[in-house]
Design a protein around this motif. Structure first.
Motif, mmCIF file in Angstrom:
data_model
loop_
_atom_site.group_PDB
_atom_site.id
_atom_site.type_symbol
_atom_site.label_atom_id
_atom_site.label_comp_id
_atom_site.label_asym_id
_atom_site.label_seq_id
_atom_site.Cartn_x
_atom_site.Cartn_y
_atom_site.Cartn_z
ATOM 1 N N MET A 218 22.071 44.512 -13.571
ATOM 2 C CA MET A 218 23.433 45.404 -13.350
ATOM 3 C C MET A 218 23.892 44.553 -12.135
ATOM 4 O O MET A 218 23.228 44.274 -11.033
ATOM 5 C CB MET A 218 23.145 46.880 -13.132
ATOM 6 C CG MET A 218 24.294 47.503 -13.224
ATOM 7 S SD MET A 218 24.298 49.427 -13.232
ATOM 8 C CE MET A 218 23.819 49.476 -11.441
ATOM 9 N N PRO A 219 25.015 44.242 -12.115
ATOM 10 C CA PRO A 219 25.864 43.618 -10.830
ATOM 11 C C PRO A 219 25.762 44.828 -9.926
ATOM 12 O O PRO A 219 25.490 45.758 -9.818
ATOM 13 C CB PRO A 219 27.451 43.460 -11.400
ATOM 14 C CG PRO A 219 27.532 43.735 -12.875
ATOM 15 C CD PRO A 219 26.243 44.584 -13.092
ATOM 16 N N THR A 220 26.040 44.265 -8.677
ATOM 17 C CA THR A 220 25.945 44.967 -7.576
ATOM 18 C C THR A 220 27.287 45.546 -7.169
ATOM 19 O O THR A 220 28.433 44.985 -7.583
ATOM 20 C CB THR A 220 25.540 44.307 -6.105
ATOM 21 O OG1 THR A 220 26.667 43.228 -5.934
ATOM 22 C CG2 THR A 220 24.280 43.599 -6.217
ATOM 23 N N LEU A 221 27.402 46.718 -6.515
ATOM 24 C CA LEU A 221 28.872 47.321 -6.182
ATOM 25 C C LEU A 221 28.747 47.548 -4.803
ATOM 26 O O LEU A 221 27.809 48.079 -4.187
ATOM 27 C CB LEU A 221 28.660 48.575 -7.204
ATOM 28 C CG LEU A 221 30.338 49.274 -7.085
ATOM 29 C CD1 LEU A 221 31.216 48.829 -7.620
ATOM 30 C CD2 LEU A 221 29.937 50.988 -7.555
ATOM 31 N N SER A 222 29.852 47.475 -4.141
ATOM 32 C CA SER A 222 30.260 48.037 -2.615
ATOM 33 C C SER A 222 31.563 48.086 -2.665
ATOM 34 O O SER A 222 32.428 48.054 -3.477
ATOM 35 C CB SER A 222 29.781 46.747 -1.989
ATOM 36 O OG SER A 222 30.430 45.621 -1.980
ATOM 37 N N ALA A 223 32.083 48.909 -1.494
ATOM 38 C CA ALA A 223 33.307 49.257 -1.105
ATOM 39 C C ALA A 223 33.823 48.468 0.183
ATOM 40 O O ALA A 223 32.841 48.440 0.881
ATOM 41 C CB ALA A 223 33.472 50.842 -1.113
ATOM 42 N N ARG A 224 34.958 48.217 0.360
ATOM 43 C CA ARG A 224 35.231 47.442 1.491
ATOM 44 C C ARG A 224 36.963 48.072 1.843
ATOM 45 O O ARG A 224 37.362 47.926 0.861
ATOM 46 C CB ARG A 224 35.370 45.885 1.193
ATOM 47 C CG ARG A 224 35.258 45.148 2.674
ATOM 48 C CD ARG A 224 35.524 43.837 2.618
ATOM 49 N NE ARG A 224 34.251 43.216 1.615
ATOM 50 C CZ ARG A 224 34.134 41.851 1.213
ATOM 51 N NH1 ARG A 224 35.273 41.346 1.249
ATOM 52 N NH2 ARG A 224 32.924 41.568 0.699
ATOM 53 N N THR A 225 37.179 48.164 3.093
ATOM 54 C CA THR A 225 38.518 48.300 3.497
ATOM 55 C C THR A 225 39.041 47.179 4.017
ATOM 56 O O THR A 225 38.632 46.528 4.796
ATOM 57 C CB THR A 225 38.501 49.544 4.493
ATOM 58 O OG1 THR A 225 37.891 50.559 4.081
ATOM 59 C CG2 THR A 225 39.907 49.740 4.992
ATOM 60 N N ALA A 226 40.045 46.611 3.166
ATOM 61 C CA ALA A 226 40.631 45.355 3.484
ATOM 62 C C ALA A 226 42.162 45.213 2.989
ATOM 63 O O ALA A 226 42.455 46.004 1.896
ATOM 64 C CB ALA A 226 39.665 44.160 2.967
ATOM 65 N N GLN A 227 42.650 44.002 3.079
ATOM 66 C CA GLN A 227 43.948 43.724 2.375
ATOM 67 C C GLN A 227 43.548 42.902 1.517
ATOM 68 O O GLN A 227 43.007 41.728 1.648
ATOM 69 C CB GLN A 227 44.906 43.068 3.562
ATOM 70 C CG GLN A 227 45.462 44.111 4.550
ATOM 71 C CD GLN A 227 46.280 45.115 3.684
ATOM 72 O OE1 GLN A 227 46.939 45.290 2.855
ATOM 73 N NE2 GLN A 227 46.303 46.479 4.103
ATOM 74 N N PRO A 228 43.854 43.437 0.160
ATOM 75 C CA PRO A 228 43.578 42.358 -0.875
ATOM 76 C C PRO A 228 43.885 40.919 -0.714
ATOM 77 O O PRO A 228 43.364 40.177 -1.212
ATOM 78 C CB PRO A 228 44.215 43.218 -2.076
ATOM 79 C CG PRO A 228 44.554 44.581 -1.484
ATOM 80 C CD PRO A 228 44.646 44.436 -0.223
ATOM 81 N N ALA A 229 45.120 40.878 -0.199
ATOM 82 C CA ALA A 229 45.442 39.305 -0.199
ATOM 83 C C ALA A 229 44.629 38.251 0.714
ATOM 84 O O ALA A 229 44.567 37.320 0.299
ATOM 85 C CB ALA A 229 46.909 39.570 0.110
ATOM 86 N N SER A 230 43.984 39.125 1.524
ATOM 87 C CA SER A 230 43.078 38.178 2.471
ATOM 88 C C SER A 230 41.474 38.466 2.255
ATOM 89 O O SER A 230 40.867 37.870 2.853
ATOM 90 C CB SER A 230 43.246 38.529 3.915
ATOM 91 O OG SER A 230 43.438 40.042 4.012
#
Ligand code: BES
Ligand code: ZN
Ligand code: ZN
Length: 505
Positions: free
Chosen positions: A1-13
């Motif tokens: 199974m792929p790994t999953l994570s969450a990140r707070t970021a601006q998608p364009a960068s």
């Protein structure tokens, strides 16, 4: 199974190999969802006309892949249509995440920007992405899949406990669903009852659960005439596996029971060849209850679970049970077998009897039980039957929140009369009139639950997808009912769904 994570970021960068953004229709026209708004900004005013020139109208399920031309930090942009902004719900998040990540090839990492409002949305999108990336490769020689292996959800407050937990929950639930899918997809020559029992017992999360396997000798000692009767025609003897999760201070005790026919040929009431082609899926109920139990244990939910997987292979042979045979079940009742293809109810009956002996607050069985359920509800909706009005209403709601479709069916008095109308035994196993086959089967099972609160899920339709993949559902085994069972345990723990019954004890 792929790994999953969450990140707070601006998608364009973000610097993953690819970026998926949701696109909705609003009153002002097509627009990237807020979470990906800076992508639209980065492309400037030409972005929406560019999508239009590609014929992309943000219809639900529509996808397009664009080179980002150095406007973004990722080389590839995938836009996923989510339909009208007002219609975006959790199920839409699941399948938008799935469609987005499925579209990405030749990339290791992918970021996903969808309208995620809080931890439950994060979990839904995470589940969708992981379930959508599933593929069964065990028997394929050749190149490995080129699907992404790292999924990053762009989310607010990604480092908070709630969001971290939601990511973990998505991983745990998806792992369980994928395990059930793997078991269902395993060819029946490699998943006999003994092998399946071994696989269940070799669970890596040991310490969280205990597993006990009854072989055919032990089943004889337990007088499990139903399981033995079904299994006796096969060279591969039956097993009954119990998996127990016993947290310290449980809010309730539930029992799960699963039909685990590793292959259903119909026995002497042999199926036509065409109907047999997918009958390796007849252990989907057992796969679901075991996988869900693992997930409930991994999540540490305060609900005690005892799970019974009734495993047998239904084959014709000189030793097989015949139409006309009478079996004595574990609870002492005698059953006249009239069609050996209606074997599921026989293996479930003994396991249900064992389950209710311990007086759980609730028992749920899961089974690919009747073709009639597919006639009634199609291949994407499971049937719910119960001896408890409130649960009959609640369980489809719980399923909906978990992202699964289930619908209630009744058990009319008429069926009870038919079940008890054998000319030679206490019960008859089969109603020769095909009308209402799902209801008759449930009336039969109800005879073995001794008044315990009981819910029966007939997943004959949704357990196996014979058609093309859709949303986050692949071809083959689907892992049907796993998410509903986990969610049910969660809601029992949280809302004390079963409080009344407990107070009476
Ligand atoms: N395993 C089948 C039910 C099934 C059908 C599962 C289609 C998945 C897809 C079950 O054991 C069976 O054969 N049921 C019979 C019962 C009948 C003889 C009363 C059926 O539904 O035809
Ligand atoms: Zn059958
Ligand atoms: Zn069957």
């Amino acid at each position: 199974m792929p790994t999953l994570s969450a990140r707070t970021a601006q998608p364009a960068s973000v610097r993953t190999d690819a970026l998926v953004v949701g696109v909705v229709r609003t009153a002002k026209g097509v627009a990237v969802v807020d979470a990906g708004a800076d992508v639209q900004k980065a492309f400037g005013r030409g972005f929406v006309p560019m999508l239009a020139s590609l014929g992309f109208e943000a219809k639900p399920g529509q996808v397009a892949t664009l080179p980002s031309g150095h406007v973004l930090k990722t080389p590839v942009l995938v836009v996923v249509g989510m339909g009208d902004a007002a219609d975006v719900d959790r199920e839409r998040l699941r399948w938008a995440a799935a469609l987005g990540v499925q579209t990405v090839t030749n990339a290791v990492s992918v970021s996903v920007a969808l309208p995620l409002d809080g931890p439950d949305d994060v979990q839904a999108a995470g589940e969708g992405a992981l379930l959508g990336l599933y593929s069964y490769e065990r028997y394929r020689s050749g190149d490995d899949s080129d699907r992404p292996t790292d999924v990053v959800l762009i989310a607010d407050k990604a480092r908070t406990k709630d969001v971290t937990r939601a990511v973990e929950a998505a991983e745990t639930v998806a792992r369980a669903v994928c395990l059930a899918r793997d078991w269902v997809n395993t060819p029946p020559n490699d998943l006999t009852p003994a092998v399946f029992a071994e696989a269940i017992a070799s669970y890596s999360g040991k310490g969280k659960v205990t597993v006990e396997v009854l072989d055919d000798k032990a089943l004889a000692k337990q007088r499990c005439g139903g399981i033995l009767g079904v299994g006796q025609g096969s060279e591969n003897p039956p097993r009954l596996v119990s998996v127990t999760y016993a947290p310290r201070r449980p809010a309730a005790r539930i029992a799960l029971v699963g039909k685990g026919i590793t292959f259903d040929s119909g026995g002497l009431s042999l199926k036509p060849g065409k109907s047999m082609m997918t009958m390796k899926c007849d252990m989907s109920g057992a796969a679901a209850v075991v996988a869900a139990t693992y997930a409930i244990a991994e999540l540490g939910l305060p609900v005690a679970v005892t799970t019974y997987a009734s495993l047998a292979e239904n084959m014709p042979s000189g030793a097989a049970t015949r139409p006309g045979d009478v079996l004595t079940m574990r609870n002492g009742r005698t059953v006249e077998v009239l069609n050996t293809d209606a074997e599921g109810r026989l293996v479930l009956a003994d396991a249900l009897d064992m389950a209710v002996e311990k007086e759980p607050d609730l028992v749920v069985d899961v089974a690919t039980l009747t073709g009639a359920a597919v006639v009634a509800l199609g291949t994407r909706v499971a049937a719910v039957l119960s001896n408890d009005e409130a649960l009959l209403e609640r369980v489809p709601e719980v399923a909906d929140r978990a992202g699964e479709a289930m619908w209630p069916l009744p058990i009319p008095e008429e069926m009870q009369t038919k079940v008890t109308s054998s000319t030679v035994a206490d019960l008859r196993q089969h109603n020769p009139e095909p009308a209402g086959g799902t209801l008759f089967a449930a009336a039969f099972l109800r005879e073995f639950v001794r008044g315990s609160r009981w819910v029966h899920l007939d997943i004959a339709g949704p357990a196996h997808n014979d058609g093309e993949p859709f949303g986050y559902t692949p071809k083959g085994g689907t892992g049907s009912a796993v998410r509903t069972l986990v969610r049910l345990a969660q809601e029992i723990a949280g809302e004390r769904l079963l409080d009344q019954r407990r107070a009476a004890r």
